[in-house]
Write an enzyme that holds these catalytic residues in place. Sequence first.
Site, PDB file in Angstrom:
ATOM      1  N   GLY A 215      40.600  37.559  30.622  1.00 18.38           N
ATOM      2  CA  GLY A 215      40.227  37.486  31.404  1.00 18.38           C
ATOM      3  C   GLY A 215      39.044  38.861  32.449  1.00 18.38           C
ATOM      4  O   GLY A 215      38.162  38.719  32.444  1.00 18.38           O
ATOM      5  N   SER A 216      39.914  40.012  33.324  1.00 21.60           N
ATOM      6  CA  SER A 216      39.403  40.645  33.977  1.00 21.60           C
ATOM      7  C   SER A 216      37.861  40.667  33.126  1.00 21.60           C
ATOM      8  O   SER A 216      36.489  41.630  33.967  1.00 21.60           O
ATOM      9  CB  SER A 216      39.650  40.932  35.460  1.00 21.60           C
ATOM     10  OG  SER A 216      40.262  39.977  36.189  1.00 21.60           O
ATOM     11  N   THR A 217      37.969  41.199  32.134  1.00 29.15           N
ATOM     12  CA  THR A 217      37.072  42.226  31.388  1.00 29.15           C
ATOM     13  C   THR A 217      35.747  41.659  30.753  1.00 29.15           C
ATOM     14  O   THR A 217      35.070  42.293  31.548  1.00 29.15           O
ATOM     15  CB  THR A 217      37.619  42.825  30.343  1.00 29.15           C
ATOM     16  OG1 THR A 217      37.724  41.251  29.347  1.00 29.15           O
ATOM     17  CG2 THR A 217      39.097  43.713  30.263  1.00 29.15           C
TER      18      THR A 217
END
Lengths: 476, 439
Positions: A215-217
Site C-alpha cells: 500500500g501507501s508505505t
Amino acid sequence: MKNNIRRLSYLILGSFVVLSLYIGYVNVFLGPALATDPHNRRLAAYEAKVHRGTIYDRRGAALAKSEGDRRSYPLGKDAAHVVGFISQRYGRTGLESAYDRYLLAMTDEEKIEVIIDRLLGRPRVGNDVVVTLDARLQQLAMRLMGKRRGAVVALDPRNGEILALASSPSYDPNAIGQPAGRSPDGKVLTVYDLLQRDKGAPLLNRATQGAYPPGSTFKLITAAGALTTNPEVIKRIFNCQGSLIIDGFRLADTAAHGAVDFYRALAVSCNTTFARLGLEMGAERFYQTARAFGLTLNPWAGGLPEVAYRPGTLAPPEKMNKPHLGSSAIGQGEVLVNPLQMALVAAAIANDGVIMRPHLLARVQDPYGGVLLQSVPRPWLTAISPEVAGVIKEAMVDVVREGTGRGAALSGITVAGKTGSAQNPKGDTHAWFVGFAPAEKPRVVVAVIVENGGAGGVVAAPIAREMIRAVLTAGP
Amino acid sequence: MFSPGACHLRAVEGKLLFWACAYLLVGAGALYFLKPAPSTAVVLIGALATMAAFWGLHFFWSWTGFAGDPFLLPLVAFFSSTSLVFLYRLNPAYAVRQFVWLMIGLFTLWVITRFLLRYRVLADYKYVYALAGIIGLLLPIFLGVEQGGAKSWLDLGLFQVQPSEFVKILLVLFLASFLAENRLALAEGTRTLMGIALPAPQEWGPLLVMWGVSLLLLIFQKDLGAALIYFTTFLAMVYASTARVAYVCLGGALFLAGAAGSYALFEHVRLRVEIWLNPWKYVETAGYQVVQSLFALAAGGLTGSGLGAGLPQFVPAVHTDFIFAAITEELGLAGGLGLLIIYMLFVYRGFVIALAARDDFACLLAAGFTALMGLQTFIIIAGVIKLLPLTGVTLPFVSYGGSSLVANFIILGLLLNISHETQVGVVEKRLARWKHWRG
C-alpha cells in the site's frame, strides 16, 4: 612397457588425489548441511546426551530453556514464531533450528572440549545464545495485536538489532505435542496437527514470511527514486484532481487533494502525485530503487542462519506497462513485501540511507558466561544518499504531525512515519504503519501490519506509537 | 638364499614396523581404557599377538636374508592395525574373527615368501588359471549363498568363502603370463586390415573370452564391484603391456555398452545409479546406506569425534564395505586422508617394484597386482563418498572379511617375491662387477 606402467601409476595415484579432494569437499563444504540434516540420527543421539543451552533475550530473560529432558518456552505464544520449537516428531523451527549447533556446542572449535568432557565423564553442556530481542517488547506487541491477524517488527536502525518480531495469530510451543482432538476417522490429533489444518495459518511467521501488498508505505520507495532522479522535485507543485487516467486505466485517489507540494503529497498520501512520479521515473529506475532497498533480496543469504525469510516480489521492468507501474508506485499492483522488509525501508531513511544487516544473534556464550561469539553490526545495503534520506525524513515527520499518521504522535518525541491502507482481494484494506523515532536521532524503527484492519492511520499507527513509547522510555 | 644388502632393507623395515606397532598400541590402549575390565583386556592381548606375528615374520626374513621391499610389510601392518582397532570398536566379535583371519593371512604370506621364491614357475599354467577362475566363479551361482544382494559366497560350514576374491589373483596371473608372451604381437600386430596393424585372433581371442566369461559370471552373481575391478584391472594391464590407446578406447566403449546394457536389463543396476544420482529420494529405503555414510563422513569434522565417540553404527554394513566412513567419522578428515596416503604409498611401492622387475612377466605381474589393489581401494572409497555409484567391494586389508584378507596377503607375498628377485639380481650384478674389477 615401463613408460606405460609409469603413466598407469600416475593415473591411479592421480585418482587418489581426486578422492582426497572430494572427501575434503564432503567434509568441509557439505559438512554443516549434512550435520543438521533431519535424516541424520546423530543429532537426536547427540542431543539426548547434551544439556541444550538457553536462549536469552537482550535483558537476560529466558526465551527457551531445558528443564530435565523437557524444553520449555517461558514466553509461550508471545514469541512462538521467532524462537521456534524443537520436537522429535515435528522437527525444529525458528531460532531453535538456526542456533542448533551453538545450543548443542557442536562447532568444530569445541571438539577438544568434547573429548575432555568425555574423558572426565562430565555431562556435556551446550552453549547459551543471547538474542537481540526484548521479551517485554515482544509481549507488548502481541498484547497490542490482540486477536487481530498481522505482524509487528521493531529494530534498531543504527546497528540492525531486531528488538521485536511478533506474528499473530500464534500458538503455544509448549503444547504442540499434546493431544487436542480427533480426526473424522478417529485418529488422535495433536495441537500441531490442528495448527497445520487451521485456515488462519498460525504456524506462519508473518513478520518475515508474510507476502502483503505494501500500500501507501511503498510511496517511500517511489519518493526515494523520484528525489534521486531529480532533487528539484521538492520545488514542484502537483495538482491532484482525485483520479488519474493512465492509458485508459483510472487510478482513483481517496480525495481530490488539489495543489500539493512533495511534503504535502506524502503527508496526505496522495495517490495521483506518486503514481505520476513513478511514471516519470520509468519502470527501470523504479525497479532499481526497490532493489536498492533490498526488496527482492534475503539479508541472511549466505551468512549466519536466522529465521526463514521470504524476499519481496516485484514484476521486472520489462513486464511492467504504464498502468501497472502507476499502481506499483503506490504499493498496489503486484508488489508483495514482508513486514521486516518494510521496517528495513524505514531503517534506510532513519539511518542516512544505509541499511544495517538485520540480525537476531547478539552473542554466544559458554555455560560460565565466557563469550564465544559476538555479532558485529555490518552495513547491508546503501539504499539512498543522506540528502535524499533527509528530505524523506522531513516529509515523514509531517505525516505524523499533520497528515495521515497522527495516530502515532507522542508528546515530547518527534515521530516520523508513513501509513498505508493496502487493498487486497480478501476484504477490508490491510492497515500499515512504518516509522521511526526520535526523528532527529532515530533509535527505533517500527513496522506494523494488521490484516484487513482498515485504515493504517487509525489501526496500525497507535500500535506503532505504543511500541515506540516502550522503547524510548525504557532506556537502552 | 642369503643375500648381502638384505640387512639394510630389513633394518628399514624394522624401524617402520616399530611405528606401526606404536599406532596399534595406542588404538588398542584407547579401546581398553574406554571400558577397563578383564573382558576388554582381550583387545590388548590381540594387539600384542598381532605385533608378535608381524615381528616374527620380520625376524624370519632378517634371518633368511629375504630382500623383499622393506616398506610393504609396515604399511600393511598399519592397515591391519586400523582394521582390528575399528572392528573391535564396532563389534568385538568381528575383531576376533578378523584376528584369526589375519593370522591365517600372515601364515600364508610366510608360506609364499618361504616356498614360492621361484614364483616364475607360475607363468607356465595360464590356462589352468583360466579354467580354475571360471570354475571359481561358476560354483557360487549353483551352490552359493546370497549376501547383501550378491550371490558370491560359498558356505563351507565353519566359514564362508568368496571365490571372486581369489579369482582376481588368477586373473592377474593369467593376464601377466599371457600378455608377457603375446604383448609384442598385440602391440604391433601380425597382419594388416585396411592399413591398420592387427594381431591374429589366437593372440587376442583368449583375452576376450576370459574377460567376457568373467564378466558374464559376475553379472549372474550380481557382484558389480568385482566385475568393475576385474574390468578396470584388465584394461590397465592391456594398456601397460601394449600401450595401444585403441585397446583402451575399445575397452572403454565395451564397458559403456555393457554398462548401458545392464542398466537397461537389470533392476538392481538401475537402482544403484539412481541412488547415486539422488540418494535423498530413497533416503528411507535403498539410499539409506549411502546417505548415512555421508553423514558419518561429515560428522567427524577435521579431527574426528575420537575413537569410540562417534556413531558410525548408524551406517549399515559399516564393518565391511563402509569401514572407511567409520574411520573418517572417528579420526576425522585428517585420519581419512592419512589412510588414503598410506594406500598411495602402498601403490607407489608396488609400481616401483614393477618398474624395477627383471622381465616382462614379473613387471606385468607386479603392475597388475598393484593396479588391482589401487583400483579396488579407489572403487570402494569413491562409492562410500558418493563420487561413483556404490559397488560393494572390500577396502583392502581393512574391511572385515576373511577371503579378501587372505587373497590380499597372497598378492602381498607375490609382490615381495618379485622385489626380492630384483634386489638379489642387483646385488649379484654388483658382486660380479666387483669381482671382475678385482680381476
